[in-house]
Motif scaffolding. Sequence first.
Motif, PDB file in Angstrom:
ATOM      1  N   LYS A 167     -32.534 -28.792 -11.603  1.00 10.90           N
ATOM      2  CA  LYS A 167     -32.730 -27.617 -11.204  1.00 10.90           C
ATOM      3  C   LYS A 167     -33.638 -27.436 -10.045  1.00 10.90           C
ATOM      4  CE  LYS A 167     -35.019 -23.326 -12.896  1.00 10.90           C
ATOM      5  NZ  LYS A 167     -35.568 -22.830 -14.100  1.00 10.90           N
ATOM      6  N   ASN A 168     -34.790 -28.567  -9.923  1.00 13.92           N
ATOM      7  CA  ASN A 168     -35.534 -28.622  -8.620  1.00 13.92           C
ATOM      8  C   ASN A 168     -34.540 -29.084  -7.482  1.00 13.92           C
ATOM      9  OD1 ASN A 168     -37.926 -27.833  -9.798  1.00 13.92           O
ATOM     10  ND2 ASN A 168     -38.724 -29.926 -10.040  1.00 13.92           N
ATOM     11  N   PRO A 210     -23.699 -31.989 -17.330  1.00 16.73           N
ATOM     12  CA  PRO A 210     -24.684 -30.730 -18.175  1.00 16.73           C
ATOM     13  C   PRO A 210     -25.848 -31.047 -17.628  1.00 16.73           C
ATOM     14  CG  PRO A 210     -23.278 -32.162 -19.513  1.00 16.73           C
ATOM     15  CD  PRO A 210     -22.843 -32.814 -18.364  1.00 16.73           C
ATOM     16  N   VAL A 211     -26.343 -31.985 -17.020  1.00 13.05           N
ATOM     17  CA  VAL A 211     -27.498 -32.067 -16.037  1.00 13.05           C
ATOM     18  C   VAL A 211     -27.480 -31.362 -14.673  1.00 13.05           C
ATOM     19  CG1 VAL A 211     -28.892 -33.588 -14.659  1.00 13.05           C
ATOM     20  CG2 VAL A 211     -28.289 -34.224 -17.119  1.00 13.05           C
ATOM     21  N   MET A 212     -26.379 -31.503 -13.998  1.00 12.81           N
ATOM     22  CA  MET A 212     -25.999 -30.916 -12.851  1.00 12.81           C
ATOM     23  C   MET A 212     -25.890 -29.637 -12.740  1.00 12.81           C
ATOM     24  SD  MET A 212     -26.693 -33.645 -10.940  1.00 12.81           S
ATOM     25  CE  MET A 212     -26.209 -33.028  -9.408  1.00 12.81           C
ATOM     26  N   GLN A 213     -25.568 -28.839 -14.155  1.00 12.88           N
ATOM     27  CA  GLN A 213     -25.269 -27.608 -14.072  1.00 12.88           C
ATOM     28  C   GLN A 213     -26.472 -26.909 -13.770  1.00 12.88           C
ATOM     29  OE1 GLN A 213     -22.024 -26.276 -15.292  1.00 12.88           O
ATOM     30  NE2 GLN A 213     -23.106 -24.585 -14.373  1.00 12.88           N
ATOM     31  N   ASP A 214     -27.648 -27.448 -14.155  1.00 13.32           N
ATOM     32  CA  ASP A 214     -28.854 -26.761 -13.579  1.00 13.32           C
ATOM     33  C   ASP A 214     -28.928 -26.406 -12.106  1.00 13.32           C
ATOM     34  OD1 ASP A 214     -29.705 -26.378 -16.212  1.00 13.32           O
ATOM     35  OD2 ASP A 214     -31.168 -28.232 -16.050  1.00 13.32           O
ATOM     36  N   ALA A 215     -28.635 -27.284 -11.498  1.00 13.89           N
ATOM     37  CA  ALA A 215     -28.547 -26.937  -9.817  1.00 13.89           C
ATOM     38  C   ALA A 215     -27.550 -25.853  -9.641  1.00 13.89           C
ATOM     39  CB  ALA A 215     -28.293 -28.338  -9.053  1.00 13.89           C
ATOM     40  N   ILE A 216     -26.279 -25.877 -10.131  1.00  9.87           N
ATOM     41  CA  ILE A 216     -25.465 -25.093  -9.815  1.00  9.87           C
ATOM     42  C   ILE A 216     -25.898 -23.688 -10.292  1.00  9.87           C
ATOM     43  CG2 ILE A 216     -23.164 -24.344 -10.661  1.00  9.87           C
ATOM     44  CD1 ILE A 216     -22.411 -27.230 -11.221  1.00  9.87           C
ATOM     45  N   ASP A 217     -26.426 -23.436 -11.542  1.00  7.81           N
ATOM     46  CA  ASP A 217     -26.993 -22.407 -11.888  1.00  7.81           C
ATOM     47  C   ASP A 217     -28.086 -21.410 -11.033  1.00  7.81           C
ATOM     48  OD1 ASP A 217     -25.109 -22.471 -13.984  1.00  7.81           O
ATOM     49  OD2 ASP A 217     -26.636 -22.995 -15.428  1.00  7.81           O
ATOM     50  N   ILE A 218     -28.811 -22.441 -10.504  1.00  7.13           N
ATOM     51  CA  ILE A 218     -30.037 -21.807  -9.805  1.00  7.13           C
ATOM     52  C   ILE A 218     -29.558 -21.363  -8.396  1.00  7.13           C
ATOM     53  CG2 ILE A 218     -31.010 -24.019  -8.988  1.00  7.13           C
ATOM     54  CD1 ILE A 218     -33.074 -21.065 -10.344  1.00  7.13           C
ATOM     55  N   LEU A 247     -34.951 -27.102  -4.128  1.00  5.40           N
ATOM     56  CA  LEU A 247     -35.275 -27.536  -2.998  1.00  5.40           C
ATOM     57  C   LEU A 247     -34.037 -27.499  -1.720  1.00  5.40           C
ATOM     58  CD1 LEU A 247     -36.821 -29.511  -1.105  1.00  5.40           C
ATOM     59  CD2 LEU A 247     -36.007 -31.457  -2.218  1.00  5.40           C
ATOM     60  N   ALA A 248     -32.813 -27.396  -2.288  1.00  2.00           N
ATOM     61  CA  ALA A 248     -31.552 -27.135  -1.366  1.00  2.00           C
ATOM     62  C   ALA A 248     -32.031 -25.789  -0.997  1.00  2.00           C
ATOM     63  CB  ALA A 248     -30.336 -27.487  -2.172  1.00  2.00           C
ATOM     64  N   ALA A 249     -32.074 -24.894  -1.558  1.00  2.00           N
ATOM     65  CA  ALA A 249     -32.430 -23.337  -1.306  1.00  2.00           C
ATOM     66  C   ALA A 249     -33.663 -23.358  -0.313  1.00  2.00           C
ATOM     67  CB  ALA A 249     -32.747 -22.326  -2.481  1.00  2.00           C
TER      68      ALA A 249
END
Length: 160
Positions: free
Chosen positions: A120-121, A15-23, A125-127
């Motif tokens: 999300k951040n 649930p936390v890591m989903q924000d990175a996946i989505d962005i 940052l990865a992007a």
Amino acid sequence: MSKVGIIMGSKSDLPVMQDAIDILKEFNIAVEVDIVSAHRTPEKLFDYGKNAHTRGFSVIIAGAGGAAHLPGMIASLSPLPIIGVPVKSTNSIDGWDSVLSILQMPGGVPVATVALNGAKNAGILAAQIIGSSDAKVLETIIAYKEDLKAKVNASAEELK
């Protein structure tokens, strides 16, 4: 095409890591998600860390709670940039154990660390890391930041 590996210590981190996946998907960056436990699947961790750069990854985002060894262990094995996401888990001490485990890496083994539950951040940052050498991703990041600015300006106008 660049690809980001997103790993987490257990499914409860999703649930936390989903924000990175989505962005990252919003930025049209390929994502591969897996569960790699530093403590329960050390062989998988070693294989992942040693071989991620040969599988087309540009950056790895590693989320972990509690003792949070996953980001640091992956960083010790991989030549890729690693972004750690401290996750406030049920066995966490208000998340501080996770933050400090990821933040306090020894010299020579860097892990970029975002805020507690800040996936999300981590994705942004990865992007940005990818965008430093990929003009299309850089344009997407610029547009994203312009949109953020427009939203803040619109909110400010609503106050008047």
